[in-house]
Every structure is written in C-alpha cells, then in structure tokens.
Design a protein around this motif. Structure first.
Motif, short mmCIF file in Angstrom:
data_model
loop_
_atom_site.label_atom_id
_atom_site.label_comp_id
_atom_site.label_asym_id
_atom_site.label_seq_id
_atom_site.Cartn_x
_atom_site.Cartn_y
_atom_site.Cartn_z
N TYR A 158 0.85 -1.19 0.00
CA TYR A 158 0.00 0.00 0.00
C TYR A 158 0.89 1.24 0.00
O TYR A 158 1.95 1.24 0.64
N THR A 159 0.42 2.30 -0.64
CA THR A 159 1.04 3.60 -0.39
C THR A 159 0.54 4.06 0.99
O THR A 159 -0.45 3.53 1.51
N TRP A 160 1.19 5.06 1.56
CA TRP A 160 0.74 5.56 2.86
C TRP A 160 -0.73 5.96 2.80
O TRP A 160 -1.51 5.68 3.70
N GLN A 161 -1.09 6.64 1.69
CA GLN A 161 -2.47 7.13 1.57
C GLN A 161 -3.46 5.97 1.51
O GLN A 161 -4.48 5.99 2.19
N GLU A 162 -3.13 4.96 0.70
CA GLU A 162 -4.02 3.79 0.61
C GLU A 162 -4.17 3.13 1.97
O GLU A 162 -5.26 2.71 2.37
N SER B 49 11.28 4.20 3.95
CA SER B 49 10.53 4.03 2.70
C SER B 49 10.19 5.39 2.09
O SER B 49 9.71 5.47 0.96
N ASN B 50 10.45 6.44 2.85
CA ASN B 50 10.27 7.80 2.30
C ASN B 50 11.59 8.39 1.82
O ASN B 50 11.67 9.55 1.45
N PRO C 261 3.61 -0.45 4.46
CA PRO C 261 3.18 0.58 3.51
C PRO C 261 4.36 1.47 3.11
O PRO C 261 5.31 1.63 3.88
N VAL C 262 4.29 2.04 1.90
CA VAL C 262 5.46 2.73 1.36
C VAL C 262 5.27 4.24 1.18
O VAL C 262 4.22 4.69 0.75
N SER D 139 7.55 7.78 -0.33
CA SER D 139 7.85 8.26 -1.69
C SER D 139 8.78 7.36 -2.50
O SER D 139 8.81 7.46 -3.73
N GLY E 217 8.43 4.20 -2.84
CA GLY E 217 7.64 3.12 -3.41
C GLY E 217 8.12 1.73 -3.01
O GLY E 217 7.58 0.72 -3.45
#
Ligand code: CA
Length: 452
Positions: free
Chosen positions: A183-187, A224-225, A307-308, A310, A312
């Motif tokens: 997942y992205t952070w937002q997801e 991950s950022n 979760p990732v 920027s 990815g």
C-alpha cells in the motif's frame, strides 16, 4: 576413537570426585576428552524460550558428553546491567549475547574471543550455511564492522514484519492486501480509516486501524520515504532532511490528524499489543518471535509488506543478537562449539524454528522447510524477503556507530511530537545538533579505543 571411549568410561566410573578435582584446571588449549567441562551461558528470553533452549542444551550435552552447560537466563531489561557488571569484575560467562553494536567496543576492550580460528578447527558446522547478512553483523576487521573475523554467531535474524487482521478485513468487505504490492501511505490510511469504528454503539471507537510504537516502527516510514538518521558516511545526522521530517509528521498524524489509532486516554487503559491480541487493530507489527504468541489468536492474520512512502519500496529493520564467547573462557574451543551449535546445528535450528521462536539461521532450512510449514502466518515468505533484500531489511542505525547514545537521544521527548506539542520540523531541528554532538563523541571514542 577407541581411546576416547575408554576415557569416557573412566570418567563415568570416577564420577563426582573427578569433576571436583578438575574444577579450575582448564587449559587454553582444546580440552582433553576426559576432562569434565562446565560452560556457563548467560542470555535473556521469555520463559517459553528458555524451555526450548533447555532442550537444545540437553542435545548438545548428549553430543559432547564431557561438557555441561549452565544456562543463566535473565530478563531482557536486566541483561545489560548484568553483563556490564560481569565485564567489570572479569567474571564473564563463557557464552553470552552480544548485539552488533557491542562488537567493536567489546573487541577493543578485550572482552570477546576471536572465534574464527576455533570455527576453523571444528568441521561439524559450516558458517556459510547461515544467512550472510546475519553473520556479517558480527564480523570486524579492526577498522569496520561487516568484514573480517567472526566475534559472535547469530542467534537469529529478526525480520520485523507487518501483519493485518484478515478476519476484520473480511467482515468489513475490504479486499485483502496484495502480498507483493505494498500500500502507499495514503491507501493504507484510507483502509485504516474504514476499519476504525465504534462497533458496540457506545459512542467511542473500540476498533482501530493501527497503534504503532514509534521506537520500533518509525524506521519503516522514514526509510521508505527516502530519509535516514545518518548519511552514507555514518558521521552526519540527517534528521532535518525534509523526507525524514515528513515521515515523522506522518507518523504523529496517524493519531493527531487521521485518528486511526487509540487516542492518548485509550492508549493508557490498554496498550496496543493487547488490543491487537484482542482483535481490535487492523494492522500491527509481527516478528518471528511473535508467531508463537499469535498462534492462539481468535482471528486470522497474515503478513503483508509495510506501507510505502515516496520511494515506493517497503523498508523495515532486521534485528539480531549473537552468541559471543568470552576472551577469558577457560574452554574456548568448547565454548565456540556450543555457540556454533546454538546458532547453526541442523537439529538445534530445526527444533528452535519448530517452536516458532525464529526463522532458521540455516538458509536452506528457511527456504525449503520453514516457508512451507503449516500454520499462521501463511505468507512466511515475507520474512525471508526482509532478510534477503538489503533495502527492505536494514540494520538499525546505531549498528553502524560505536555506541547508540546519539540514536537513543532522538527518542527522548518524542512524545511532544506524538501529542502535537511540537511539529516534526521543530523537533528535528532541535534534536539534530544534540545528536550530532553525541555522534561526534562516539567517533572520537572509537578512534581512541581502536587498537592500531
Ligand atoms: Ca464502542
């Protein structure tokens, strides 16, 4: 061979007297087979872990009938104090735990035996059978860690994984996470929001997206950022980098802004580990040492990638502790044999991993047996990916430096960010110079203490 057997027979016949006479008569060379040897091992662990190792010790003693092992188990909290006291009074146990960060200072102060010559003298266990990333944590060539001779054998490689409550997803009709697509952070926040709710209608949330301990999970968000605590030379503190600051703020906002965690008052009544066990959290960390405790959970769970941010790409840390041998051990060869046995004997490794304490240290066993074993979590492969992928499973920042004081300083007062009294930006700007000073001191200390 016959000679050895006869000596054993003599030993059995003479019994206790023989043992008493020999106490304190150990020599530095490999002990003769008729000598009754006692090794002391000091370590920490949960009671169930001690039970597992008691059995491993029995098997070792059966293999080396002249050696007895006394296991002194402490709690993890007490361990540091006890081992420091033993070092100060020159009464180190033969075998004891050392972390990757301990290796350089303890070698410099002459506490650790260089295990390599003794490893070469035994033929039972090949060090190459063990995860390279695990073993390299305990190598030191006199200048840098990660290369050179071996000063401890890994007890484990501890990939700090991430889990989700599958039952909660299914009840809410949310598609299960893809084990290969993070997942992205937002997801991730969006799902956490969906799963944060008041299930019994008393007006208060009792189910939450998550509730993470910043000491052990901030790393994942920072890395991950694209941020980190140190630059690549491991001499500069880089926490004011916008990528770092953004990750810290994102972490705090899980509570402050997104409200996907228990609030401060709720966190005080029940910690999030207990809430996860009760099935009240959607996401929670899961390391191999948790698997035994999670066996009886009343819900289904599985592992997923962290979760990732920027970059990815998911990131987390891979911990480890090693079995080191005291330089003053009277029985260095036997002590090394024991450390090797604990770390990488096939039967011992199988037994320890069967009891769900850890992923096997032996690579073949992990890849061919462990990942295929039944039982939760189904996606054990995720642990292996963390171990194998150097970007995914990283060393904790202090492993690269002479001590952890600068790193620990970062977390002193972090509550001010979590409670919204300071922004991540303010906090990092305040901490950076203080941490840099401590790191500079550590660098100076290493220069002074390292032998030429
Ligand atoms: Ca409620």
């Amino acid at each position: 061979m016959l000679k050895r057997t006869k000596k054993f027979a003599a030993l059995v016949l003479t019994g206790a007297l023989f043992t008493t006479v020999l106490v304190g008569c150990g020599s530095k060379t490999e002990s003769k087979s008729n000598e009754k040897i006692e090794l002391t091992w000091m370590g920490f662990g949960q009671p169930q872990e001690k039970e597992v190792y008691d059995k491993v010790i029995k098997n070792f003693e059966a293999k080396y009938p002249n050696v007895k092992v006394k296991f002194v188990a402490t709690t993890q909290d007490q361990y540091g104090t006890k081992i420091q006291a033993a070092m100060a009074s020159n009464t180190l146990p033969d075998v004891f735990y050392a972390s990757a960060t301990d290796i350089r200072p303890w070698v410099n102060s002459d506490k650790l035996l260089n295990m390599t010559p003794y490893i070469e003298k035994q033929s039972d266990i090949k060090v190459e059978s063990v995860w390279k990333k695990g073993l390299d944590k305990y190598r030191y060539d006199g200048k840098t860690s990660g290369a050179g001779d071996i000063y401890a054998m890994p007890k484990d490689v501890g990939p700090f994984g991430f889990a989700y409550n599958k039952t909660m997803f299914e009840k809410a009709g949310i598609p299960l996470p893809d084990k290969d697509k993070p997942y992205t952070w937002q997801e991730w926040v969006d799902i956490c929001k969906k799963l944060t709710k008041d299930t019994n209608g008393d007006g208060k949330n009792d189910q939450f997206g998550t509730g993470l301990n910043i000491n052990w999970t901030l790393q994942s968000f920072v890395w991950s950022n694209g941020g980190d605590w140190l630059d690549s030379s491991k001499t500069k503190i880089t926490i004011t980098d916008p990528k770092f600051v953004e990750a810290l703020q994102f972490f705090a906002d899980q509570t402050l802004k997104e409200k996907i965690t228990p609030d401060a008052a709720q966190a005080q009544t029940l910690d999030t580990y207990q809430r996860w066990l009760k099935g009240e959290l959607a996401f929670f960390p899961c390391a191999p040492w948790d698997v035994a405790a999670f066996k009886d959970l009343k819900f289904e769970y599985d592992l997923l990638p962290w979760p990732v941010g920027s970059t990815g790409k998911p990131a987390t840390w891979m911990g480890s502790v090693g079995f080191a041998v005291s330089k003053t051990s009277k029985h260095p060869q036997e002590a090394v044999n024991f450390a090797m046995y604990l770390s990488a004997d096939k039967d011992a490794n199988q037994y320890v991993s069967d009891h769900q304490i850890q992923v096997p240290n032996i690579v073949d066993m992990a890849k061919n047996n462990y990942v295929k074993t039944e039982g939760k979590p189904a996606n054990k492969e995720e642990f292996l990916q963390i171990i194998e992928d150097t970007d995914y499973g990283r060393a904790l920042p202090a492993e690269y430096t002479y001590n952890a004081e600068w790193y620990n300083k970062f977390f002193e007062g972090i509550d001010s960010v979590l409670q919204g009294k300071k922004t991540a930006q303010q906090y990092c700007e305040e901490k950076q110079p203080v941490m840099q000073q401590l790191l500079d001191k550590a660098i100076e200390k290493e220069k002074k203490e390292t032998k030429k």
